[in-house]
Design a protein around this motif. Structure first.
Motif, short mmCIF file in Angstrom:
data_model
loop_
_atom_site.label_atom_id
_atom_site.label_comp_id
_atom_site.label_asym_id
_atom_site.label_seq_id
_atom_site.Cartn_x
_atom_site.Cartn_y
_atom_site.Cartn_z
N MET A 297 115.49 4.22 -14.69
CA MET A 297 115.72 5.59 -15.16
C MET A 297 115.75 5.64 -16.69
O MET A 297 115.50 6.68 -17.29
CB MET A 297 117.05 6.10 -14.59
CG MET A 297 117.45 7.47 -15.05
SD MET A 297 119.02 7.98 -14.27
CE MET A 297 119.28 9.57 -15.08
N PHE A 298 116.05 4.49 -17.32
CA PHE A 298 116.20 4.43 -18.78
C PHE A 298 115.11 3.55 -19.39
O PHE A 298 114.66 2.58 -18.78
CB PHE A 298 117.57 3.88 -19.15
CG PHE A 298 118.72 4.62 -18.52
CD1 PHE A 298 119.18 5.80 -19.08
CD2 PHE A 298 119.33 4.14 -17.37
CE1 PHE A 298 120.23 6.49 -18.50
CE2 PHE A 298 120.38 4.82 -16.79
CZ PHE A 298 120.83 6.01 -17.36
N SER A 299 114.71 3.88 -20.61
CA SER A 299 113.69 3.08 -21.30
C SER A 299 114.30 2.02 -22.21
O SER A 299 113.71 0.96 -22.42
CB SER A 299 112.78 3.99 -22.12
OG SER A 299 113.52 4.76 -23.05
N ALA A 300 115.51 2.28 -22.77
CA ALA A 300 116.16 1.30 -23.63
C ALA A 300 116.64 0.12 -22.79
O ALA A 300 117.31 0.32 -21.77
CB ALA A 300 117.34 1.93 -24.36
N PRO A 301 116.31 -1.12 -23.18
CA PRO A 301 116.73 -2.30 -22.40
C PRO A 301 118.24 -2.38 -22.24
O PRO A 301 118.99 -2.12 -23.20
CB PRO A 301 116.20 -3.47 -23.23
CG PRO A 301 115.09 -2.89 -24.05
CD PRO A 301 115.51 -1.50 -24.36
#
Length: 225
Positions: free
Chosen positions: A151-155
């Protein structure tokens, strides 16, 4: 009538642990009419508001959503935490409702005050700081609940290392710089006393003063440790 009234009326009844039929009988109206009040379909008259205040032992301001204190005064941290005691059958939802009202009211006042400066940078940097806090809280909740990290792009590892918090600090630095520039240009800052907040923001003014008092007390406590 404020939209908080139906929700507050319903929460108070559920907190008391009585059915709609029982509450309606005690309040001298039909169950159907009470259902209409609790769902915001109809608005009650003053006589019902008075009876409901006496029945639930709250102030009219609290019932109408004008204050977060049941007695009509300012809340302390203990008042809020007491809403979550073991005898409260809705302790989680009631506490969440109170905190939501506090924070949303405080944010509303803050952005209204920033809007008076007519400076987009101040508004945007303040929003960035708040967005970062919400992102951190939600993502940690999402992860604890076993949500899909896709759901998120930041690792996730960078988030865990404090990447969003670092961006919040940068936004705070830009926010401070923007305010300093406005001060140097002798911009017309709004009055920010407790009295002016209460006068200019009836109801919601208490929210921001309560949030400020709570955070300030915690900060002062850390200094003393």
């Amino acid at each position: 009538m404020k939209t908080e009234f139906p929700r507050t009326l319903s929460l108070l009844r559920q907190e008391r642990g009585v059915s709609q039929r029982t509450a309606a009988g005690d309040l001298g109206i039909s169950q159907a009419l009470l259902s209409h009040y609790e769902n915001g379909i109809r608005e009650p008259g003053l006589a019902f508001v008075v009876r409901a205040c006496e029945y639930y032992h709250v102030s009219a301001d609290f019932l109408l959503g004008r204050t977060l204190s049941r007695e009509g005064g300012a809340l302390t941290d203990d008042d809020i935490l007491n809403m979550a005691d073991q005898g409260n059958i809705l302790r989680g939802s009631v506490l969440a409702t109170l905190q939501s009202k506090l924070i949303s009211g405080a944010v509303s006042v803050l952005f209204d005050l920033l809007g008076k400066l007519n400076d987009k940078a101040a508004v945007n940097e303040a929003a960035q700081m708040l967005n970062g806090a919400i992102y951190i809280l939600f993502r940690r909740l999402h992860r604890a609940a076993g949500g899909n990290e896709a759901m998120f792009s930041a690792p996730a590892e960078l988030v865990a290392m404090g990447l969003p918090a670092a961006e919040m600090k940068l936004a705070e630095a830009r926010y401070v710089r923007t305010l300093e520039a406005l001060r140097e240009r002798e911009a017309a800052f709004p009055e920010l006393t407790g009295e002016s907040l209460s006068k200019n923001y009836p109801g919601s003014g208490q929210c921001i003063t309560q949030v400020l008092h709570s955070a300030d007390a915690k900060a002062a406590g850390l200094v003393k440790e």
